[in-house]
Each structure stands twice: as C-alpha cells, then as structure tokens.
Motif scaffolding. Sequence first.
Motif, PDB file in Angstrom:
ATOM      1  N   ARG A 129       0.830  -1.216   0.000  1.00  0.00           N
ATOM      2  CA  ARG A 129       0.000   0.000   0.000  1.00  0.00           C
ATOM      3  C   ARG A 129       0.866   1.270   0.000  1.00  0.00           C
ATOM      4  O   ARG A 129       0.365   2.366  -0.253  1.00  0.00           O
ATOM      5  N   PHE A 130       2.166   1.122   0.348  1.00  0.00           N
ATOM      6  CA  PHE A 130       3.074   2.281   0.353  1.00  0.00           C
ATOM      7  C   PHE A 130       4.100   2.217  -0.777  1.00  0.00           C
ATOM      8  O   PHE A 130       5.027   3.017  -0.825  1.00  0.00           O
ATOM      9  N   LYS A 131       3.923   1.273  -1.680  1.00  0.00           N
ATOM     10  CA  LYS A 131       4.916   1.012  -2.726  1.00  0.00           C
ATOM     11  C   LYS A 131       5.279   2.275  -3.516  1.00  0.00           C
ATOM     12  O   LYS A 131       6.445   2.539  -3.804  1.00  0.00           O
ATOM     13  N   HIS A 132       4.253   3.079  -3.829  1.00  0.00           N
ATOM     14  CA  HIS A 132       4.471   4.273  -4.664  1.00  0.00           C
ATOM     15  C   HIS A 132       5.303   5.334  -3.957  1.00  0.00           C
ATOM     16  O   HIS A 132       5.784   6.276  -4.585  1.00  0.00           O
ATOM     17  N   LEU A 133       5.455   5.201  -2.624  1.00  0.00           N
ATOM     18  CA  LEU A 133       6.286   6.194  -1.922  1.00  0.00           C
ATOM     19  C   LEU A 133       7.767   5.997  -2.255  1.00  0.00           C
ATOM     20  O   LEU A 133       8.572   6.906  -2.070  1.00  0.00           O
ATOM     21  N   PHE A 134       8.092   4.810  -2.737  1.00  0.00           N
ATOM     22  CA  PHE A 134       9.490   4.520  -3.039  1.00  0.00           C
ATOM     23  C   PHE A 134       9.809   4.866  -4.488  1.00  0.00           C
ATOM     24  O   PHE A 134      10.364   4.085  -5.241  1.00  0.00           O
ATOM     25  N   THR A 135       9.366   6.055  -4.900  1.00  0.00           N
ATOM     26  CA  THR A 135       9.675   6.606  -6.226  1.00  0.00           C
ATOM     27  C   THR A 135      10.215   8.003  -6.000  1.00  0.00           C
ATOM     28  O   THR A 135       9.956   8.610  -4.950  1.00  0.00           O
ATOM     29  N   LYS A 136      10.911   8.516  -6.977  1.00  0.00           N
ATOM     30  CA  LYS A 136      11.492   9.863  -6.879  1.00  0.00           C
ATOM     31  C   LYS A 136      10.443  10.896  -6.521  1.00  0.00           C
ATOM     32  O   LYS A 136      10.644  11.773  -5.689  1.00  0.00           O
ATOM     33  N   GLN A 137       9.266  10.739  -7.167  1.00  0.00           N
ATOM     34  CA  GLN A 137       8.191  11.725  -7.031  1.00  0.00           C
ATOM     35  C   GLN A 137       7.711  11.873  -5.585  1.00  0.00           C
ATOM     36  O   GLN A 137       7.455  12.979  -5.113  1.00  0.00           O
ATOM     37  N   TYR A 138       7.563  10.760  -4.907  1.00  0.00           N
ATOM     38  CA  TYR A 138       6.903  10.793  -3.590  1.00  0.00           C
ATOM     39  C   TYR A 138       7.829  10.433  -2.432  1.00  0.00           C
ATOM     40  O   TYR A 138       7.373  10.343  -1.298  1.00  0.00           O
ATOM     41  N   GLU A 139       9.090  10.241  -2.690  1.00  0.00           N
ATOM     42  CA  GLU A 139      10.025   9.764  -1.670  1.00  0.00           C
ATOM     43  C   GLU A 139      10.101  10.697  -0.463  1.00  0.00           C
ATOM     44  O   GLU A 139      10.335  10.249   0.659  1.00  0.00           O
ATOM     45  N   TYR A 140       9.883  11.993  -0.726  1.00  0.00           N
ATOM     46  CA  TYR A 140       9.983  12.973   0.369  1.00  0.00           C
ATOM     47  C   TYR A 140       9.014  12.644   1.506  1.00  0.00           C
ATOM     48  O   TYR A 140       9.225  13.032   2.653  1.00  0.00           O
ATOM     49  N   LEU A 141       7.947  11.916   1.174  1.00  0.00           N
ATOM     50  CA  LEU A 141       6.948  11.586   2.193  1.00  0.00           C
ATOM     51  C   LEU A 141       7.493  10.629   3.254  1.00  0.00           C
ATOM     52  O   LEU A 141       7.038  10.625   4.386  1.00  0.00           O
ATOM     53  N   ILE A 142       8.487   9.831   2.856  1.00  0.00           N
ATOM     54  CA  ILE A 142       9.058   8.878   3.821  1.00  0.00           C
ATOM     55  C   ILE A 142       9.778   9.646   4.928  1.00  0.00           C
ATOM     56  O   ILE A 142       9.644   9.333   6.109  1.00  0.00           O
ATOM     57  N   ASP A 143      10.485  10.676   4.544  1.00  0.00           N
ATOM     58  CA  ASP A 143      11.163  11.509   5.559  1.00  0.00           C
ATOM     59  C   ASP A 143      10.145  12.212   6.433  1.00  0.00           C
ATOM     60  O   ASP A 143      10.321  12.322   7.648  1.00  0.00           O
ATOM     61  N   GLU A 144       9.104  12.704   5.793  1.00  0.00           N
ATOM     62  CA  GLU A 144       8.042  13.356   6.567  1.00  0.00           C
ATOM     63  C   GLU A 144       7.431  12.391   7.584  1.00  0.00           C
ATOM     64  O   GLU A 144       7.134  12.761   8.713  1.00  0.00           O
TER      65      GLU A 144
END
Lengths: 406, 138, 319
Positions: C284-299
Amino acid sequence: MADTMELRDIEVWDGNMAASHALRQVQVDVVAAYPITPSTPIVENYAGFAANAYVDGEFVMTESEHGAMSCCIGASAAGGRVATATSSQGFALMVETLYSASGMRLPIILNVVNRAIGAPLNVNGDHSDMYMGRDSGWIQLDAYNPQHAYDLNFIAFKVAEDHDVRLPAMVHQDGFMTSHTAQGVHTMTDEQGFNFVGEFKPMNDMLDLDHPVTHGVQTEEDWHFEHKARQQHALMTAVIPKIEAAFDAFEALTGRRYNLVETHQMDDAEMAVICMGTSVETAMEVVNELRANGIKAGVVGIRVFRPWPMEQLAAVLKDVKAIGTLDRSSPHGTMGMLFNEISGSLFNTDTKAVLTNYIYGLGGRDLTKAHLVGIFNDLKANMDAGKPTTPLQQYIGLRGPKLSFF
Amino acid sequence: MEKAGWDGFEIGAMLRTFDGAIQNIATTLPEDRAYSQSSSFTASVADWRIEKPLFNKDYCIDCQFCWIYCPDMSIIARDKKMVGIDFDHCKGCGICVEVCPTNPKSLLMFPEQKDEDMALAEWPKKEKKEKDTEVEED
Amino acid sequence: MMSEIKKIKNLKEFSTSADRFEGANLLCPGCAHSIIVREVLNATNDDLILAASTGCLEVCTAVYPYTSWDASWIHIGFENGSSAVAGAEAMYKALKTKGRLKQPERTPKFVAFGGDGATYDIGFQWISGCFERGHNMMYVCLDNEVYANTGGQRSSSTPIGASATTTPAGSISYGEKKNKKDMMAIMAAHGAPYVAQVSPSKWKDMVAKIQKGFAAEGPVFINAISACTTEWKFAPEDTIAITDLATDSLVFPLYEIINGTELNITYRPKNIVPVRDYLGAQGRFKHLFTKQYEYLIDEWQTRVDLKWEQLQRREEARV
C-alpha cells in the motif's frame, strides 16, 4: 423492588403521561431513550418515576434515537422487557434499527408520538412517521386518545412478548392532539396492570450464560428469503389471533373494548370515511350530526395498522357505496396509503364502492367538522352517480388554488 | 448443514453454539464440548489450503509462539505442549512457520498433498548461523 | 463481586486456555483480527457477552448457518456494536437489581469489537455516548486502517500516503492525504478509566492490558493494530513480522492512559527500526518509493519521531 403508586380510578392525563404510566406499571427492565418533541414527556415522566423509586429497571439516556434503539436491541436480546419512545426525525433516524429489531424477533415496545417529518421542519402531528414504519416488520397499534395510549401499551407488551409472536410493537398516538391534551383516563392499579402483561419470559436470551446464542447473523441469497418469509408468516398468522385474545382479556378486566378495525355507525352505513388517530373521533361526531339528518354515514378507524386487517376491513365495508380514505401524510408521488390499502382490500371482493382519497392535516393542520361535512357531501354525490364525481385525490384544508390529482 | 425451508429453523436467524447447556466453557477443551451443527467448529476450511504446515516434534521446544499467533485456533496445545495441527481449521497462512524460533524450524510448509512421513524424512538439518536465534523467555 | 483475574505467567501457561472463538470462520488466511480476538477472549475465564459492528470480523464469523462464537454474541449494524453491548450490560444490571439473573453468581464481561471504520468513522458517536454514560464494557477496535471488508476504501484511520481504493495513488496523488485520527487521545478525553493501544505481536503487553481493562470499572477502550494481509498487501505468513515492524518503528507505539491523564509507555523497542522499513514491507506504500513521492518517507519519520517525543513528555509530566 419498585414502589407502588396509588392512582385514582380516573386520572387527568395527556397521552404522554398515560403511556409513561403504562411503562411504569409493566415494570420495564430497560428503557433506553432519546427525547424528541412531542414524545419528550414520556421520557421525562419515566425519568421522574426512576428518580423517585417507582421503577427499578435501568434507564439509559442515549446520545441519539439510533443509539436508543440500538441499546434497546442489545437489552432485549440480553433477555428482558424493553421499551422506548420517539417521534418524527428521531423515528426516521431509528429506521435502520427497526428492521434489525423485527428481523431478530425482539419484542421491544416503541411509543411513537406521531409528528411530521421535515423538510420543512415541523413539530406537530401528522402520520408521516407512522407511515414510514409500515414496512419495518413491527406490529403497529393506533391510539385515538390518551385512554387508548394507556390501554394499547398493555396490549402491545402482552402480544409482542408472547413466544408465538416475538415481534416488536409500536403504539402510535397523535402528536400534541393526543400527547399533550389531558383527558380523563381510567386507570388500572399497578398490580392489575402488571399482572395483565405478566412476568417477562425470556427466550434465546444472551444472558443465559449456559446457553450461548448468536444474534444478528449474515444471510445471503441462500438463506435470507427463508428468514424474511418466516418473519412475515409470524406477522400474518400469529399476531391477529393474539391481539384479539388480548383485546378480549382486556375487556374482561377493564370493560373497555378494542377491535382490529373500529367502526362507528357502520351497520347500515351507505358511505364511510376511513381514517386514523384523533381524526376518527372528529369523524364520529360529524357522523352523529349527519345521522340526525337521516344521512347514513359511518366511520371506520384503523386500530391495528400492521398487520393490516384486510379481511376485517373487507367485511366492514361490504355494503357501503362510497368510501373516502383520509391520509394524514404526504403521499409523495402516488395515492394516499389508505386509498391504496383499501383498494387492495376490496379489489377481489363484490364491493363496488366508489373510492376516493383526501390528503389532510399535514404538519398539524386542523381537520375541522366542516371539512368532514364537505367530504361526506362528495361521497353522497359519488354514491348517487355510482362513479367518482371528484378527482380521486383531493387536498383539503389547504390555502391557495384547489389541489387535486387523477 | 441442510438448507431447511422457511419453517425449519429457529426464529430471528438465531444460532446456538452448543447442544444443551454448557458450564465452565472457558476451561472446557474442544474435545469435551457438545458443539451444535451451527458451530463453525464442525465445518472445515481445509480446501482453502495450497500449502500445509507440518510439525516435527524432534525440534520443538514448546515455546507456544505458534499457538498464540495462529489465527485459526489450529495449533493444538495440551498440557503446555504442542501436540499437532488441526487440519480442518488450518487455512495454510504459514504464520506458525514464520514465528517458529527453533533451528531447524519445527514447523515447515509443504504442498498440500505431501506425505507426512516423507516430509519428516526430508526435514532440513540445523543451519549454521553466526548466532543461533535466541528465544525470548516468556 | 469481583471475579478472579486469570493467571497467565508465561506463554506455556497461556496455551492451556480453551479458545472461545472457533475455526472455519471466513477471515482471510493470516488475518490479525482473529489473533487479537483470541488474545482478548483468552485473557479471562469469566463469561463473556460479545458484540461486533459490521465489518470483516462480523461478516466472517456469523454467516448463517454457522457461528464461530462460543459466548453470546450480537451484531446489529455498522455503527452500533458499542450500543448493542451497552444495552446488554444495562439489562444485566436491571436483572441483577431485580433478582432475575439465571446465573447470579457469575459476572460476565461485556466486550464490543469494531473495525476502524466502525470506530473512527461511522460508529464514533455511539461509542462516545457509551463512554460518556459509563457502561461497564470494553470496546476493542481492530485497527487495520482501511475498510477492508468492502475492498479497501480509506477510513479516518488510514495513514498519509497509503493507497486505498477511494484515495488511490496516481500520477498526481500519493494516496491518502490526511493524518490518522488520534482515537486514543479522544477516548482518553472521555475520562475513561482505561485506554490502551495494543499489538497482538506483543502478546504479553496486550494480555496484561486486556486484564487491566477487565478489572477496571467503567468503559475501556482498546486500540489494537490489525495488520491486513489483503489491503496492506503483504504475504499472509508475515502478519506478525509486519506488526512487529509497526511497533518497533514506533509507527504504532504501545501505551496506556489511565483515567484520562496518566500516560504510560509500555513498550520501548530495544532497536528502533526506521519507518522506511515498515513502509517498504507493504504494497500500500509502494508508490512512496519513487522519486516523485520519496519525500513523504522523511516526513513520515519526522512525524513518528515527534509523536514519540510527545508521548514521552506526557509520560514524564504525568498528564
């Protein structure tokens, strides 16, 4: 042990007070309720009884009507006597759970003080909420005055809790016209009232810890139909005989007679109006006056709204030539409920009465004697012509241009 | 259970778990309970499985991790010992194998049709690890 | 009469419990709901009166003609599992007063189960009403952060960045936009005697909390993380491993709040796992591991760190 209350033989009670005392006398185990106009005083009165040791069950003031009926369902499934009260919007909020209560065969008693349903918002009496409940699988009894509101509660508990029935029941009374109008009400003693209904006899009770039960299962296309059929079977075959037996027993105890279908001057009536609630008594007065002028008019009042007393109605209406059905609820896109139900009740019979429909009294608008005289004039013309001389559905007591359909 | 007609069951779609009365249910083991035909205990989900867990008693330390984490009440523990698997109710999720701390594991997943004796005969040997898995004392 | 608290010294002793929840229910293989239910029911030997709101647990355990429940159980609708059990508890009190209980010497526990949809969203008002009124009941939320029963729609428990069917990740969306509702704080604010967050993977912590809850007088709220193999998208055998990642990354911290004020952290991971590891283990979080959304992991990591800080400060300040 709850304290006994000494009542006078005749108390001056409004319909709400009458219903409250009935709940007190049958010693309900759990009342879970949420106040709403015009049924609020039932809950307030009961709270007063609880605060003064006249009841020793649990009184739960919930956060909404939906919560109230949800608690009632849990309490009833747990195994005891359960009741509540509501009106209008609150009734509408409860609707989901009404189907649950009847489907789970839980004998909850709901006092419905009939009130219009918004929009526009309105606090006064009409039958919109009562009509909304008619497919919910509950027994529905209709009171025309405070005495009935008192008496029918005892009937409701006795019938609903019977193990051959096990269906919830509503006792309806008209908002303000009955609920807030004080009249002389013949009472029973606490002992008489309780004994008429008797001790609650549990069935499939969750609190029987030696016999765990599962209530409120899922049934899909392979089972649902059979369960709903079983429910309909009970409502259609078990209830009417039990109500009649309860009416007989009640008459033996109090001398007050109730019938599935109430009639006034119907023995030789050529024309009749059919209505519910307080309008029945207004119509009776008008009929008495018409009779003095030699007009053979009669009144039919629905006492048991669900299950629908189809055969009894057909018998009562066998010889009339014109019928006016009076609906106090906006039919919203069709004929009034009573028109349709009466049509269905007479269609396969030899009765060839001319049938018309009147929509009246929405939002608490008065139904006057003059309105009823006008209706009987219409019925007379229909009877003489042998066919409708007016539109089939007419609005009466309405301002503006005359409104009618069909 | 037979699909009864509309007049052939209890009202309100109510179900009873047991035939007759039951006392002290919390201390009565399944084998001593009189389940009614309405209890799902009497049903089977064995056909859900593609793989099944098999149990090798030789390596088991009775830690009961498999018992506590089994979602399907399918690890049979009696007298604090792991005694077997309830294959009527096991859905083959494999949690028991994942949480088994022994080396080699005392539970492993095999194809549903696998013969148990053959599986035991082929059971892997102790794996050399940098450090053996420490079993947390509970 | 207070009933005895069941002695559960260790897992071996616990394993002598006789389950009151049955197999051949229809929950998915690897479903954590069932593990939670077992840990709750097995925490006591007292009689139980149970309710469930509509949801996975309900539709999978009482499908006619089968029931998986060995104690009396009721379901009405999606929003009112709490009120159903509250009504039963009121009837218990009434019949006790009136001397009409069939087994007056026994003291059943009243427990309602509901998913996060039934708890955080649609049933919120009913639960609040029950807690304000002080029924002697336990409400257990099986928090899988999504409407799993109906195929994965977002609830107000769905965390930021999760892809749900009604908040799908796409070319211009990273999925759910709102932070998960803080149900623990809300329930504690009711002044409930006991509110706790539990994980079935930390069974000892969880069972101790359930027992505390059963011993409390009044309404008890338990928020249990329920890793959902189907909607979180991980292999069914990994349910416990994923749950451990949630607690050990502090995404789902384990703590309790007593009487609305006294906060205790009950589990401090020896090695705190990066939030990235928790997110990376689930589809369900797979798309966070892309350049576009990676910043969300730090958040995410920052948010989890802040929450942990806040919990520790509250614990220290006893508020």
